[in-house]
Write a protein that holds these residues in place. Sequence first.
Motif, PDB file in Angstrom:
ATOM      1  N   ASP A   1      -4.100   0.966  -2.638  1.00  0.00           N
ATOM      2  CA  ASP A   1      -3.698  -0.520  -2.036  1.00  0.00           C
ATOM      3  C   ASP A   1      -3.323  -1.629  -3.011  1.00  0.00           C
TER       4      ASP A   1
ATOM      5  N   GLU B   1      -5.260  14.287  -0.713  1.00  0.00           N
ATOM      6  CA  GLU B   1      -4.636  12.975  -0.244  1.00  0.00           C
ATOM      7  C   GLU B   1      -4.778  12.135  -1.499  1.00  0.00           C
ATOM      8  N   TRP B   2      -3.853  11.119  -1.535  1.00  0.00           N
ATOM      9  CA  TRP B   2      -3.861   9.849  -2.295  1.00  0.00           C
ATOM     10  C   TRP B   2      -3.583   8.571  -1.602  1.00  0.00           C
ATOM     11  N   ARG B   3      -4.037   7.484  -2.046  1.00  0.00           N
ATOM     12  CA  ARG B   3      -3.792   6.114  -1.530  1.00  0.00           C
ATOM     13  C   ARG B   3      -3.897   5.132  -2.803  1.00  0.00           C
TER      14      ARG B   3
ATOM     15  N   PHE C   1       0.729   5.768  -0.015  1.00  0.00           N
ATOM     16  CA  PHE C   1      -0.285   6.903   0.150  1.00  0.00           C
ATOM     17  C   PHE C   1       0.668   8.077   0.535  1.00  0.00           C
TER      18      PHE C   1
ATOM     19  N   ASP D   1       1.543   0.907   7.996  1.00  0.00           N
ATOM     20  CA  ASP D   1       0.251   1.375   7.511  1.00  0.00           C
ATOM     21  C   ASP D   1      -0.828   0.924   8.486  1.00  0.00           C
TER      22      ASP D   1
ATOM     23  N   SER E   1       0.838  -1.244  -0.044  1.00  0.00           N
ATOM     24  CA  SER E   1       0.038   0.109   0.002  1.00  0.00           C
ATOM     25  C   SER E   1       0.806   1.245  -0.014  1.00  0.00           C
TER      26      SER E   1
END
Length: 666
Positions: free
Chosen positions: A318, A314-316, A282, A651, A280
Motif C-alpha cells: 500500500d 497473497e501479496w500486497r 495486490f 480496491d 495500492s
Amino acid sequence: MMDVVNGARFGAVSRMLGVITCAVVLVACGGGGGGSKSGENPPPTVSKPVVNAGADITVNTGQRVDLDPKALVANNTSANLNAQGLEIKGSSETKEHIVHLVWAKTEGPDIQISSSGFNDGKIYFIAPSTNGAASIKITFKLTLTNAGGLSAEDTVTITVNRVNKAPTANAGDDIDSLSGDTVKLNASLSNDADGSIAKYLWEQISGETVVLDDTQAAQPSFVAPQVTEATTLEFKLTVEDNEGKKSDDAVQVVVKPGDAPNLAMHFPPAAGIYTESTLSLFGVVAAKGGAGITSLTVDVGNGPAAVEVSENGEWRIDGVSLPVGVAQIAIAVEATDSEGRKAVVHSQLQTSTKVSVGTGQSWDDIVGIDVDSSTNKLWIVTLNATSAKLMSVDLKNGNRSATVSDLNNAAQGVSPLLMASMMVDEGTKQVYLSSAEKMQNGSYGNGQILGIDTASGNRQIVSDASFGGGTKLGLPWGMVMGESGELFVADNANNSIVSVNVGNGDRTVIADVSTTPYDINAPKLLSKDNADKDRLFVANAYEVVSDTYVYVFDLDLKVQPVTTGLVVNGMKASSIPGLMTNGIQNMAVDTENDLIFFNNEFGSLVAVSVSSGEASDITSGISSMETFAYDEVREVLYVIDDFPEVLYALDPWSGSKVIISKPNAF
C-alpha cells in the motif's frame, strides 16, 4: 362514429330529393311562383377534411422516419400509441374542426412507433431490418374526421432499402500459455448479422515472431516460443463478409516459461487511468515443482521495492509513491523462485483523464452487472429509449464487446418484460435475467426468468407461469446461483425466497413470512457466502418516518426447513456514511473479510463490518455511481459511474480506483 357519418350522408340525400321535387312543381305550374321565402338562408354545408399523409419515402435500414399529419386535433381528450399506430380523439362545436386522427400501419413488419407529443399527431420510427430482402415496404393510412362527422384518408408508403451491415470480428478471449504449448486462436464467434463470413485473415502485430499454420483459417495454431519471462504476443483478426465489408479485433497471448512461478496482479488492472499520487497493489503468486518463492518486487518507475508474500501466496503493498509529471506509469511485478526462475507481469496506466480507455460500443442506463471471474469479464444489461442489450467488458483491457443479445430482437428468442436484475453463471456461461409485468393496479406479477447463452445471444424461458411447476413468481428481484446448480430468487412481491430448477423451471419456496426465527418480508437482494457455500444473504430496506432501515438476514441452507439469522439489524441508512436515505440498490458479501458492500442509486458504495457494524464510504471521487459488482476471487469491486460513462476497478481496502473502461475522451 360511423352512425354520425352515415347520418350526415342521409341528410345530404334528403336535401337533394327536396330540390328535385321543387323542380317538378315548377314545370307543372308553368314556371310561376316557386322558390325560397324572402330572407331565408340555405343551410350551411360541411366539407370533408383535407388530408395529406405526405409523399412516399425511401430510406435505408436504421434511418429515422418521421410522419407529419399537418393537422391538429381540437381539444384532444385521449391518445393511444401502440405498435400499429396512433389514435387521438378530441371534441369541438365547430363542425370543420378535426376531432379524430388515426395513423394505422396497414403493411409491413412489426416496428416500434414513437411520438414526440400527442398534440400535433406526429409519429416516427427507426427503419427496421429487411431480413435479407433487397427492400421492404411499410404503409400507413392517415384518417382525419371532423366534428361534422365527415372523414377523409390518405396513405404514405415507406420503402426501406437493405444496407449491408459490417460483420462482427471476434478474436476470442486472451490466452495464457506456456513455452512449447500448441496455441489455437479462435475466430469462430465472429458473425455477420445479415449474411455470412467469407474470409478470415490473421496477422501478428507484436511480440516475438511465431508462425501460424494457416493465416486464413478460422482457428489457426502456432507453437508458443521458448521464453525466460512472461511475454505477450498480439494478433489481429480481420473478417470479411459475403458482400465485402470488413471488421477487425485483436487477441493477446501471454507466453510464460514452462516452469516459471504463477504470478497474478489483481489490482491495478493491466491498463487504465489513474490520477492519484500513491497506489495500492495486490495479487497472488505460487511456485511450481516443489520450489518456493524467494522474492517478489514491485517497480512503478522509482526502482524495485520488496513485497512480503504470505503463506497462501497473497501479496500486497500500500501507499506506493508514483512518479510525478509523467504521462504513463509503467508497473512491473517480478517473482523469483528458489530455483532462480522468474515471472513478470505488467500494468500501464495513463495519468490524464482526457483519453478513452478500451475499444467498442458504450453502455447506457444499467439494469444489472455481474462478474465472470473465470474469464475476467463484466457482463452488462443496458437499455435506453429504443434498445436493450447484453454486452460485456474485458476487465484486462477495458474493451467493450458488440451487442451479444438484442433483447428486442425476436429472432434471438423471448424478450423480457419489465426488467429487474441479472446475474451470470460462471459454470454454464448463462446470463439470467429476471423481469415482471406491471399490473393495472400498479403492482407486479407474472414474474419471469430468462436464460441468455453468452456465446450465441439466444434467449429462452427458464421459469414462468407457462414453464415449470410450483409457486408462481411475482416480482423476481435478486438472484444467485446455488452450489447444486439451482437458481435462488428473491421474490419481492410474494415475500419469499424461491429455488428455481433451471432444467425444468420448477419453483419451490424455501423461506417466506413463516420462516423462523425471522420472517422474509419484501426481499430485494441476494448474495452468497464466499466461504460457506450453503449460506445465502438476503437484504431489504424499509422506509420509516423519513428514514430507511437496512436489514440483512442469512439463510442456512444446510438446515431443513431453512432457518434465518439476523446479520444487520435495522441500521439507519442515514447513519451509514454516503448511503443517504433512499435505500439500497445492490449488495455483495465477503465473509472471509468480514464485509458487506451496499450501494444506492446515484449515491455511494459503503462497506459495513459484519462483526462491528462500522460503516465507511469507499467511493470518494465517483460523482454519480450507478451500480457495482464484486469479484470475490480477485477481491476487486467494479463500479459504474453514470456521468460520465466510466467503469472503475476499486480496491475496497485502500479506496484506490482505476478507470478501466471509458468510451469517450473527455
